[in-house]
Design a protein around this motif. Structure first.
Motif, PDB file in Angstrom:
ATOM      1  N   PHE A 103       0.870  -1.178   0.000  1.00  0.00           N
ATOM      2  CA  PHE A 103       0.000   0.000   0.000  1.00  0.00           C
ATOM      3  C   PHE A 103       0.901   1.220   0.000  1.00  0.00           C
ATOM      4  CE2 PHE A 103      -2.441   3.315   2.393  1.00  0.00           C
ATOM      5  CZ  PHE A 103      -3.368   3.562   1.389  1.00  0.00           C
ATOM      6  N   PRO A 105       0.444   5.139  -0.071  1.00  0.00           N
ATOM      7  CA  PRO A 105      -0.325   6.383  -0.129  1.00  0.00           C
ATOM      8  C   PRO A 105       0.271   7.373  -1.119  1.00  0.00           C
ATOM      9  CG  PRO A 105       0.035   5.699   2.142  1.00  0.00           C
ATOM     10  CD  PRO A 105       0.887   4.812   1.294  1.00  0.00           C
ATOM     11  N   HIS A 126      -2.409   7.069  -3.931  1.00  0.00           N
ATOM     12  CA  HIS A 126      -3.403   5.997  -3.810  1.00  0.00           C
ATOM     13  C   HIS A 126      -4.324   6.293  -2.638  1.00  0.00           C
ATOM     14  CE1 HIS A 126      -0.168   3.899  -5.991  1.00  0.00           C
ATOM     15  NE2 HIS A 126      -1.100   3.081  -6.426  1.00  0.00           N
ATOM     16  N   ASN A 127      -5.601   5.972  -2.787  1.00  0.00           N
ATOM     17  CA  ASN A 127      -6.498   6.040  -1.641  1.00  0.00           C
ATOM     18  C   ASN A 127      -6.833   4.621  -1.167  1.00  0.00           C
ATOM     19  OD1 ASN A 127      -8.569   5.072  -3.345  1.00  0.00           O
ATOM     20  ND2 ASN A 127      -9.413   7.110  -3.696  1.00  0.00           N
ATOM     21  N   THR A 128      -7.584   4.530  -0.104  1.00  0.00           N
ATOM     22  CA  THR A 128      -7.902   3.215   0.469  1.00  0.00           C
ATOM     23  C   THR A 128      -9.059   2.533  -0.255  1.00  0.00           C
ATOM     24  OG1 THR A 128      -9.315   4.271   2.133  1.00  0.00           O
ATOM     25  CG2 THR A 128      -7.027   3.829   2.752  1.00  0.00           C
ATOM     26  N   TYR A 129      -9.536   3.143  -1.351  1.00  0.00           N
ATOM     27  CA  TYR A 129     -10.622   2.557  -2.136  1.00  0.00           C
ATOM     28  C   TYR A 129     -10.091   1.861  -3.394  1.00  0.00           C
ATOM     29  CZ  TYR A 129     -13.155   5.755   0.884  1.00  0.00           C
ATOM     30  OH  TYR A 129     -13.628   6.432   1.991  1.00  0.00           O
ATOM     31  N   SER A 154      -9.147  11.368   1.424  1.00  0.00           N
ATOM     32  CA  SER A 154      -9.764  11.187   2.732  1.00  0.00           C
ATOM     33  C   SER A 154     -11.270  11.339   2.645  1.00  0.00           C
ATOM     34  CB  SER A 154      -9.206  12.232   3.710  1.00  0.00           C
ATOM     35  OG  SER A 154     -10.001  12.302   4.876  1.00  0.00           O
ATOM     36  N   SER A 219      -1.583   0.938   6.175  1.00  0.00           N
ATOM     37  CA  SER A 219      -2.988   0.892   5.763  1.00  0.00           C
ATOM     38  C   SER A 219      -3.912   0.815   6.967  1.00  0.00           C
ATOM     39  CB  SER A 219      -3.204  -0.315   4.838  1.00  0.00           C
ATOM     40  OG  SER A 219      -4.551  -0.402   4.434  1.00  0.00           O
ATOM     41  N   ARG A 223      -6.728   3.724   8.462  1.00  0.00           N
ATOM     42  CA  ARG A 223      -8.136   3.378   8.688  1.00  0.00           C
ATOM     43  C   ARG A 223      -8.539   3.623  10.146  1.00  0.00           C
ATOM     44  NH1 ARG A 223      -6.606   0.220   4.349  1.00  0.00           N
ATOM     45  NH2 ARG A 223      -8.245  -0.171   2.793  1.00  0.00           N
TER      46      ARG A 223
END
Length: 249
Positions: A103, A105, A126-129, A154, A219, A223
């Protein structure tokens, strides 16, 4: 201890301290430790078999066609932005794949001309989606550049505002900052600082022991911070549709 093999002769590891500071509408700050690799995309490190779970580099983890090389994908993106590569070096700062997970960011590509001068910088966010977006930056002598925000990262920030980034090519020290500016104030600031170590078996093991499963940890931390902000009733901004950029998958 010597660096790992001829392909990794110029690779380095930066043991980093990463800070996120939110100034509005709620104040929140956290800092965590991690590590990043600085590599030449034409000379990606290949670790001994027993250490390969600790560091892997794949085109699929970055922009473009997962079946093409990282260089080919970066150059294709540059051409869509009006930049004509001439085969100069491309240095990438990123987290490696660890234990099958990655991951990033923020991945940074410093793109040089064949004569050695810096042409431009690509900041890949990169986003967490599972989405990604690339910003082309024409930095000044201090590594500074500004670019309109165009990507939802975010759930508590929309895509308005301007990023003011400082991304100087790292030497003995890594010092990167990203500031979100809106109408005279700075709702969010992120920094990443670190010291360079040559990529050796010893330094890889030391980094992996100091921050086990670093990409997964980063990651998870992001979150957890999001859950904390949600619990403090910070309004959630609906995620807009993000059309894929040309040459960026």
């Amino acid at each position: 201890m010597k660096p790992l093999g001829p392909g990794a002769a110029g690779a380095a590891i930066y043991r980093t301290s990463i800070s996120h500071v939110r100034h509005s509408p709620l104040k929140n700050a956290f800092t965590y430790r991690s590590y990043s690799w600085l590599v030449d995309v034409d000379e990606l490190p290949r670790l001994p078999r027993l250490l390969r779970p600790l560091a892997g580099f794949r085109s699929a983890d970055h922009l473009g066609d997962p079946d093409a090389s990282i260089r080919a994908n970066v150059e294709r993106f540059l051409r869509t932005q009006g930049v004509t590569p001439d085969g100069g070096r491309i240095h990438m700062l990123a987290s490696a794949r660890v234990l099958g997970y990655v991951f990033n960011p923020l991945s940074i590509f410093w793109c040089y001309r064949a004569g050695g001068e810096l042409e431009c910088v690509v900041a890949e966010v990169h986003n967490t989606y599972g989405e990604r977006h690339c910003y082309l930056l024409r930095t000044d002598q201090a590594g500074r550049a500004s670019v309109p925000k165009a990507f939802y990262v975010s759930p508590f920030n929309d895509v308005s505002g301007q990023y003011r980034m400082k991304l100087p090519p790292p030497g003995e020290r890594l010092a990167v900052s990203v500031v979100l500016e809106r109408e005279g104030h700075r709702p969010f600031v992120a920094t990443m600082d670190g010291r360079r170590q040559p990529a050796t078996i010893r330094s890889i093991l030391a980094a992996a022991l100091a921050v086990p499963a670093a990409p997964l940890l980063v990651s998870a931390l992001i979150r957890v911070q999001g859950i904390k902000l949600w619990a403090r009733r910070l309004p959630v901004v609906t995620r807009p549709h993000h059309p894929s950029q040309e040459a960026v998958q």
